[in-house]
Design a protein around this motif. Structure first.
Motif, short mmCIF file in Angstrom:
data_model
loop_
_atom_site.label_atom_id
_atom_site.label_comp_id
_atom_site.label_asym_id
_atom_site.label_seq_id
_atom_site.Cartn_x
_atom_site.Cartn_y
_atom_site.Cartn_z
N VAL A 246 7.12 1.21 -21.86
CA VAL A 246 5.88 1.89 -21.47
C VAL A 246 6.20 3.30 -20.98
CG1 VAL A 246 3.99 1.87 -19.80
CG2 VAL A 246 4.62 -0.23 -20.98
N THR A 247 7.26 3.43 -20.19
CA THR A 247 7.67 4.74 -19.70
C THR A 247 8.04 5.66 -20.86
OG1 THR A 247 8.47 3.76 -17.64
CG2 THR A 247 9.30 5.95 -18.18
N ALA A 248 8.77 5.13 -21.82
CA ALA A 248 9.16 5.94 -22.99
C ALA A 248 7.93 6.39 -23.78
CB ALA A 248 10.10 5.14 -23.88
N LEU A 249 6.95 5.52 -23.95
CA LEU A 249 5.74 5.89 -24.69
C LEU A 249 4.93 6.94 -23.94
CD1 LEU A 249 4.54 2.50 -26.16
CD2 LEU A 249 5.41 4.46 -27.41
N THR A 250 4.82 6.81 -22.63
CA THR A 250 4.07 7.81 -21.87
C THR A 250 4.77 9.17 -21.94
OG1 THR A 250 5.15 7.14 -19.81
CG2 THR A 250 3.00 6.19 -20.27
N ASP B 258 -2.06 3.64 -12.64
CA ASP B 258 -2.73 2.39 -13.01
C ASP B 258 -2.00 1.66 -14.13
OD1 ASP B 258 -4.70 2.85 -11.14
OD2 ASP B 258 -6.19 3.55 -12.60
N ILE B 259 -1.32 2.41 -14.99
CA ILE B 259 -0.56 1.79 -16.09
C ILE B 259 0.47 0.83 -15.51
CG2 ILE B 259 1.09 2.20 -17.96
CD1 ILE B 259 -0.15 4.99 -18.29
N PHE B 260 1.22 1.30 -14.54
CA PHE B 260 2.31 0.51 -13.99
C PHE B 260 1.80 -0.56 -13.02
CE2 PHE B 260 4.06 4.50 -15.42
CZ PHE B 260 5.02 4.03 -16.28
N TYR B 261 0.66 -0.30 -12.39
CA TYR B 261 0.05 -1.33 -11.54
C TYR B 261 -0.40 -2.51 -12.41
CZ TYR B 261 -3.17 -3.64 -8.38
OH TYR B 261 -3.82 -4.58 -7.62
N VAL C 29 0.04 -4.07 -21.20
CA VAL C 29 -0.68 -2.81 -21.26
C VAL C 29 -0.83 -2.41 -22.72
CG1 VAL C 29 -0.64 -0.38 -20.56
CG2 VAL C 29 0.25 -2.12 -19.03
N SER C 30 -2.03 -2.00 -23.11
CA SER C 30 -2.25 -1.61 -24.50
C SER C 30 -1.87 -0.15 -24.71
CB SER C 30 -3.72 -1.81 -24.88
OG SER C 30 -4.53 -0.82 -24.25
N VAL C 31 -1.68 0.22 -25.96
CA VAL C 31 -1.35 1.61 -26.30
C VAL C 31 -2.49 2.53 -25.87
CG1 VAL C 31 -0.85 3.19 -28.21
CG2 VAL C 31 0.12 0.92 -28.21
N ASN C 32 -3.72 2.10 -26.03
CA ASN C 32 -4.85 2.93 -25.61
C ASN C 32 -4.83 3.17 -24.10
OD1 ASN C 32 -5.88 3.25 -28.19
ND2 ASN C 32 -7.10 1.39 -28.06
N GLU C 33 -4.45 2.18 -23.33
CA GLU C 33 -4.35 2.37 -21.88
C GLU C 33 -3.23 3.33 -21.52
OE1 GLU C 33 -6.06 -1.84 -20.15
OE2 GLU C 33 -4.03 -1.82 -21.00
N ILE C 34 -2.14 3.26 -22.26
CA ILE C 34 -1.03 4.20 -22.06
C ILE C 34 -1.51 5.62 -22.33
CG2 ILE C 34 1.21 4.94 -22.94
CD1 ILE C 34 1.82 1.93 -23.39
N ILE C 35 -2.28 5.80 -23.39
CA ILE C 35 -2.81 7.12 -23.74
C ILE C 35 -3.75 7.63 -22.66
CG2 ILE C 35 -4.28 8.36 -25.39
CD1 ILE C 35 -2.99 6.56 -27.58
N ILE C 36 -4.60 6.75 -22.13
CA ILE C 36 -5.54 7.15 -21.07
C ILE C 36 -4.78 7.61 -19.83
CG2 ILE C 36 -7.27 6.28 -19.44
CD1 ILE C 36 -8.26 4.45 -21.76
N SER D 215 2.44 4.25 -34.68
CA SER D 215 3.86 3.94 -34.64
C SER D 215 4.25 2.96 -33.53
CB SER D 215 4.66 5.24 -34.47
OG SER D 215 4.37 5.83 -33.22
N SER D 216 3.28 2.36 -32.85
CA SER D 216 3.58 1.49 -31.72
C SER D 216 2.96 0.11 -31.89
CB SER D 216 3.02 2.11 -30.43
OG SER D 216 3.56 3.38 -30.22
N GLN D 217 3.43 -0.80 -31.04
CA GLN D 217 2.85 -2.13 -30.97
C GLN D 217 1.53 -2.05 -30.21
OE1 GLN D 217 5.77 -4.27 -28.76
NE2 GLN D 217 7.22 -4.42 -30.46
N PRO D 218 0.65 -3.01 -30.38
CA PRO D 218 -0.63 -2.96 -29.66
C PRO D 218 -0.49 -3.19 -28.15
CG PRO D 218 -0.61 -4.75 -31.27
CD PRO D 218 0.70 -4.07 -31.36
N LEU D 219 0.46 -4.03 -27.72
CA LEU D 219 0.62 -4.36 -26.30
C LEU D 219 2.08 -4.27 -25.88
CD1 LEU D 219 -1.69 -7.49 -26.04
CD2 LEU D 219 -2.19 -5.22 -25.18
N TYR D 220 2.28 -3.90 -24.61
CA TYR D 220 3.63 -3.80 -24.05
C TYR D 220 3.68 -4.47 -22.69
CZ TYR D 220 4.87 -0.52 -27.68
OH TYR D 220 5.14 0.05 -28.90
N ARG D 221 4.83 -5.10 -22.40
CA ARG D 221 5.05 -5.74 -21.11
C ARG D 221 6.26 -5.15 -20.39
NH1 ARG D 221 2.27 -10.09 -19.72
NH2 ARG D 221 1.01 -11.15 -21.28
N GLU D 222 7.11 -4.40 -21.10
CA GLU D 222 8.34 -3.89 -20.52
C GLU D 222 8.13 -2.47 -19.98
OE1 GLU D 222 11.72 -4.30 -23.14
OE2 GLU D 222 10.79 -6.07 -24.04
#
Length: 122
Positions: A110-114, A38-41, A48-55, A99-106
């Motif tokens: 996003v892959t690196a954070l996950t 769902d993150i990548f969709y 995508v927010s950091v919280n969504e990446i964590i979920i 240590s992250s930004q609140p939102l990501y588009r790249e």
């Protein structure tokens, strides 16, 4: 006659506006992230927010924990993986949020954070 022309022009403009918004993906920003994919969709249409990446990364890590064969290859058990996950989840999430930004588009970021979160909790 004048009212009919105004109404026709209004309908055309409203149709054009809705079509333009739909093609930009602004109507799809309500995508809820529950799984890793769902993150990548969602990333295809909006940030995508950091919280969504964590979920999403949490769901992926728990799926890896539940794979008994994978855990045995690593020399762990499903129970030990879940216990380690529960101990480290809040610490890893807190670090990622600070240590992250609140939102990501790249996608690469996003892959690196996950990966960072999954490695931290494993």
């Amino acid at each position: 006659m004048k009212k009919l022309i105004i109404l026709s022009v209004s309908v055309i403009f409203v149709g054009y506006y809705l079509n333009a918004k739909a093609s930009q993906g602004s109507l799809n920003k309500g995508t809820e992230v529950k799984t890793f994919s769902d993150i990548f969709y969602k990333l295809e249409t909006s940030a995508v927010s950091v919280n969504e990446i964590i979920i999403g990364a949490t769901e992926f890590a728990l799926t890896m924990c539940a794979d008994r064969a994978y855990q045995e290859v690593l020399g762990n058990s499903v129970q030990s993986c879940h216990a380690n996950f529960q101990k480290s989840k809040d610490i890893c999430a807190g670090y990622l949020i600070k240590s992250s930004q609140p939102l990501y588009r790249e996608k690469t970021k996003v892959t690196a954070l996950t990966e960072k979160f999954i490695n931290c909790v494993s």
